[in-house]
Design a protein around this motif. Sequence first.
Motif, PDB file in Angstrom:
ATOM      1  N   ASN A   1      55.245  59.223  26.508  1.00 44.56           N
ATOM      2  CA  ASN A   1      55.769  59.083  27.871  1.00 44.56           C
ATOM      3  C   ASN A   1      55.541  60.331  28.711  1.00 44.56           C
ATOM      4  O   ASN A   1      55.648  60.284  29.936  1.00 44.56           O
ATOM      5  CB  ASN A   1      57.259  58.747  27.843  1.00 44.56           C
ATOM      6  CG  ASN A   1      57.520  57.387  27.241  1.00 44.56           C
ATOM      7  OD1 ASN A   1      56.739  56.464  27.396  1.00 44.56           O
ATOM      8  ND2 ASN A   1      58.616  57.265  26.529  1.00 44.56           N
ATOM      9  N   VAL A   2      55.269  61.446  28.073  1.00 40.71           N
ATOM     10  CA  VAL A   2      54.987  62.691  28.797  1.00 40.71           C
ATOM     11  C   VAL A   2      53.518  62.621  29.212  1.00 40.71           C
ATOM     12  O   VAL A   2      52.622  62.939  28.443  1.00 40.71           O
ATOM     13  CB  VAL A   2      55.289  63.929  27.929  1.00 40.71           C
ATOM     14  CG1 VAL A   2      54.922  65.204  28.672  1.00 40.71           C
ATOM     15  CG2 VAL A   2      56.755  63.947  27.521  1.00 40.71           C
ATOM     16  N   SER A   3      53.294  62.151  30.440  1.00 36.74           N
ATOM     17  CA  SER A   3      51.939  61.906  30.923  1.00 36.74           C
ATOM     18  C   SER A   3      51.844  62.222  32.410  1.00 36.74           C
ATOM     19  O   SER A   3      52.859  62.265  33.112  1.00 36.74           O
ATOM     20  CB  SER A   3      51.553  60.442  30.691  1.00 36.74           C
ATOM     21  OG  SER A   3      52.381  59.588  31.468  1.00 36.74           O
ATOM     22  N   VAL A   4      50.621  62.417  32.880  1.00 37.18           N
ATOM     23  CA  VAL A   4      50.388  62.651  34.301  1.00 37.18           C
ATOM     24  C   VAL A   4      50.868  61.442  35.106  1.00 37.18           C
ATOM     25  O   VAL A   4      51.451  61.593  36.182  1.00 37.18           O
ATOM     26  CB  VAL A   4      48.889  62.952  34.571  1.00 37.18           C
ATOM     27  CG1 VAL A   4      48.607  63.003  36.062  1.00 37.18           C
ATOM     28  CG2 VAL A   4      48.487  64.252  33.906  1.00 37.18           C
ATOM     29  N   GLU A   5      50.635  60.242  34.573  1.00 36.81           N
ATOM     30  CA  GLU A   5      51.052  59.021  35.268  1.00 36.81           C
ATOM     31  C   GLU A   5      52.563  59.029  35.517  1.00 36.81           C
ATOM     32  O   GLU A   5      53.019  58.702  36.613  1.00 36.81           O
ATOM     33  CB  GLU A   5      50.657  57.773  34.468  1.00 36.81           C
ATOM     34  CG  GLU A   5      49.160  57.551  34.379  1.00 36.81           C
ATOM     35  CD  GLU A   5      48.468  58.427  33.326  1.00 36.81           C
ATOM     36  OE1 GLU A   5      49.152  58.997  32.436  1.00 36.81           O
ATOM     37  OE2 GLU A   5      47.237  58.563  33.392  1.00 36.81           O
ATOM     38  N   ASN A   6      53.342  59.396  34.499  1.00 32.79           N
ATOM     39  CA  ASN A   6      54.787  59.420  34.670  1.00 32.79           C
ATOM     40  C   ASN A   6      55.236  60.597  35.542  1.00 32.79           C
ATOM     41  O   ASN A   6      56.207  60.478  36.295  1.00 32.79           O
ATOM     42  CB  ASN A   6      55.507  59.434  33.322  1.00 32.79           C
ATOM     43  CG  ASN A   6      55.559  58.052  32.710  1.00 32.79           C
ATOM     44  OD1 ASN A   6      55.375  57.041  33.392  1.00 32.79           O
ATOM     45  ND2 ASN A   6      55.796  57.982  31.419  1.00 32.79           N
ATOM     46  N   LEU A   7      54.525  61.712  35.454  1.00 40.62           N
ATOM     47  CA  LEU A   7      54.840  62.846  36.328  1.00 40.62           C
ATOM     48  C   LEU A   7      54.710  62.432  37.790  1.00 40.62           C
ATOM     49  O   LEU A   7      55.557  62.776  38.623  1.00 40.62           O
ATOM     50  CB  LEU A   7      53.906  64.025  36.025  1.00 40.62           C
ATOM     51  CG  LEU A   7      54.074  65.254  36.916  1.00 40.62           C
ATOM     52  CD1 LEU A   7      55.400  65.950  36.630  1.00 40.62           C
ATOM     53  CD2 LEU A   7      52.925  66.219  36.707  1.00 40.62           C
ATOM     54  N   GLU A   8      53.670  61.678  38.097  1.00 38.22           N
ATOM     55  CA  GLU A   8      53.439  61.232  39.468  1.00 38.22           C
ATOM     56  C   GLU A   8      54.509  60.265  39.962  1.00 38.22           C
ATOM     57  O   GLU A   8      54.695  60.115  41.175  1.00 38.22           O
ATOM     58  CB  GLU A   8      52.044  60.619  39.597  1.00 38.22           C
ATOM     59  CG  GLU A   8      50.942  61.659  39.425  1.00 38.22           C
ATOM     60  CD  GLU A   8      49.546  61.077  39.359  1.00 38.22           C
ATOM     61  OE1 GLU A   8      49.389  59.832  39.303  1.00 38.22           O
ATOM     62  OE2 GLU A   8      48.591  61.878  39.341  1.00 38.22           O
ATOM     63  N   LYS A   9      55.238  59.633  39.068  1.00 38.92           N
ATOM     64  CA  LYS A   9      56.319  58.712  39.450  1.00 38.92           C
ATOM     65  C   LYS A   9      57.594  59.450  39.858  1.00 38.92           C
ATOM     66  O   LYS A   9      58.501  58.841  40.416  1.00 38.92           O
ATOM     67  CB  LYS A   9      56.632  57.757  38.295  1.00 38.92           C
ATOM     68  CG  LYS A   9      55.497  56.798  37.982  1.00 38.92           C
ATOM     69  CD  LYS A   9      55.840  55.935  36.782  1.00 38.92           C
ATOM     70  CE  LYS A   9      54.663  55.041  36.410  1.00 38.92           C
ATOM     71  NZ  LYS A   9      54.939  54.257  35.189  1.00 38.92           N
ATOM     72  N   ILE A  10      57.663  60.738  39.584  1.00 43.05           N
ATOM     73  CA  ILE A  10      58.854  61.526  39.923  1.00 43.05           C
ATOM     74  C   ILE A  10      58.752  61.960  41.380  1.00 43.05           C
ATOM     75  O   ILE A  10      57.838  62.680  41.766  1.00 43.05           O
ATOM     76  CB  ILE A  10      58.991  62.754  38.999  1.00 43.05           C
ATOM     77  CG1 ILE A  10      59.114  62.304  37.542  1.00 43.05           C
ATOM     78  CG2 ILE A  10      60.184  63.609  39.419  1.00 43.05           C
ATOM     79  CD1 ILE A  10      59.023  63.439  36.528  1.00 43.05           C
ATOM     80  N   THR A  11      59.706  61.507  42.194  1.00 41.29           N
ATOM     81  CA  THR A  11      59.758  61.850  43.606  1.00 41.29           C
ATOM     82  C   THR A  11      60.591  63.102  43.786  1.00 41.29           C
ATOM     83  O   THR A  11      61.685  63.210  43.231  1.00 41.29           O
ATOM     84  CB  THR A  11      60.391  60.693  44.419  1.00 41.29           C
ATOM     85  OG1 THR A  11      59.614  59.511  44.207  1.00 41.29           O
ATOM     86  CG2 THR A  11      60.444  61.014  45.898  1.00 41.29           C
ATOM     87  N   LEU A  12      60.071  64.042  44.563  1.00 39.60           N
ATOM     88  CA  LEU A  12      60.803  65.273  44.832  1.00 39.60           C
ATOM     89  C   LEU A  12      61.644  65.102  46.090  1.00 39.60           C
ATOM     90  O   LEU A  12      61.165  64.581  47.102  1.00 39.60           O
ATOM     91  CB  LEU A  12      59.850  66.451  44.983  1.00 39.60           C
ATOM     92  CG  LEU A  12      58.969  66.750  43.769  1.00 39.60           C
ATOM     93  CD1 LEU A  12      58.104  67.971  44.036  1.00 39.60           C
ATOM     94  CD2 LEU A  12      59.809  66.946  42.515  1.00 39.60           C
ATOM     95  N   GLY A  13      62.875  65.570  45.997  1.00 39.01           N
ATOM     96  CA  GLY A  13      63.783  65.494  47.132  1.00 39.01           C
ATOM     97  C   GLY A  13      63.783  66.769  47.946  1.00 39.01           C
ATOM     98  O   GLY A  13      62.973  67.676  47.724  1.00 39.01           O
ATOM     99  N   ASP A  14      64.724  66.827  48.870  1.00 38.13           N
ATOM    100  CA  ASP A  14      64.897  67.999  49.722  1.00 38.13           C
ATOM    101  C   ASP A  14      65.112  69.236  48.864  1.00 38.13           C
ATOM    102  O   ASP A  14      65.932  69.224  47.935  1.00 38.13           O
ATOM    103  CB  ASP A  14      66.100  67.774  50.646  1.00 38.13           C
ATOM    104  CG  ASP A  14      66.332  68.940  51.566  1.00 38.13           C
ATOM    105  OD1 ASP A  14      65.641  69.020  52.590  1.00 38.13           O
ATOM    106  OD2 ASP A  14      67.204  69.777  51.245  1.00 38.13           O
ATOM    107  N   ALA A  15      64.397  70.320  49.176  1.00 35.45           N
ATOM    108  CA  ALA A  15      64.447  71.541  48.358  1.00 35.45           C
ATOM    109  C   ALA A  15      65.825  72.192  48.344  1.00 35.45           C
ATOM    110  O   ALA A  15      66.165  72.903  47.400  1.00 35.45           O
ATOM    111  CB  ALA A  15      63.401  72.535  48.846  1.00 35.45           C
TER     112      ALA A  15
END
Length: 114
Positions: free
Chosen positions: A34-48
Amino acid sequence: MGTKTKGYLVVSIIFIVGVFLGGCQEVDKVFNENVSVENLEKITLGDAETGEGGTTYEEVVDLMGKDPNNRAERQENGSTIVEADWTRDGHGYEFISVTFIDGMAVGKFQEGLE
């Protein structure tokens, strides 16, 4: 070579092969596909500053399929900051690191994944 020497040699070879195969099994046990670039790209970053709009900690745990291998938590300016790492392999050469503010993703990084 004497019979006794051949016996020691055979036992030594069996021992070395057993240790090698045992080590390979340990790596297989900790491999996390599950530790993959595909799953990394699914993580949305919020307000800093607030984390608002970011993927939640629980959603990232579900995406990675398990709790992080390493997790550090601290308090800063009234917010809870969590740094969490998930490793793909048993050695830590391939990993995803995510930073959360108050339970929402604000930063992400990967090493060794393609």
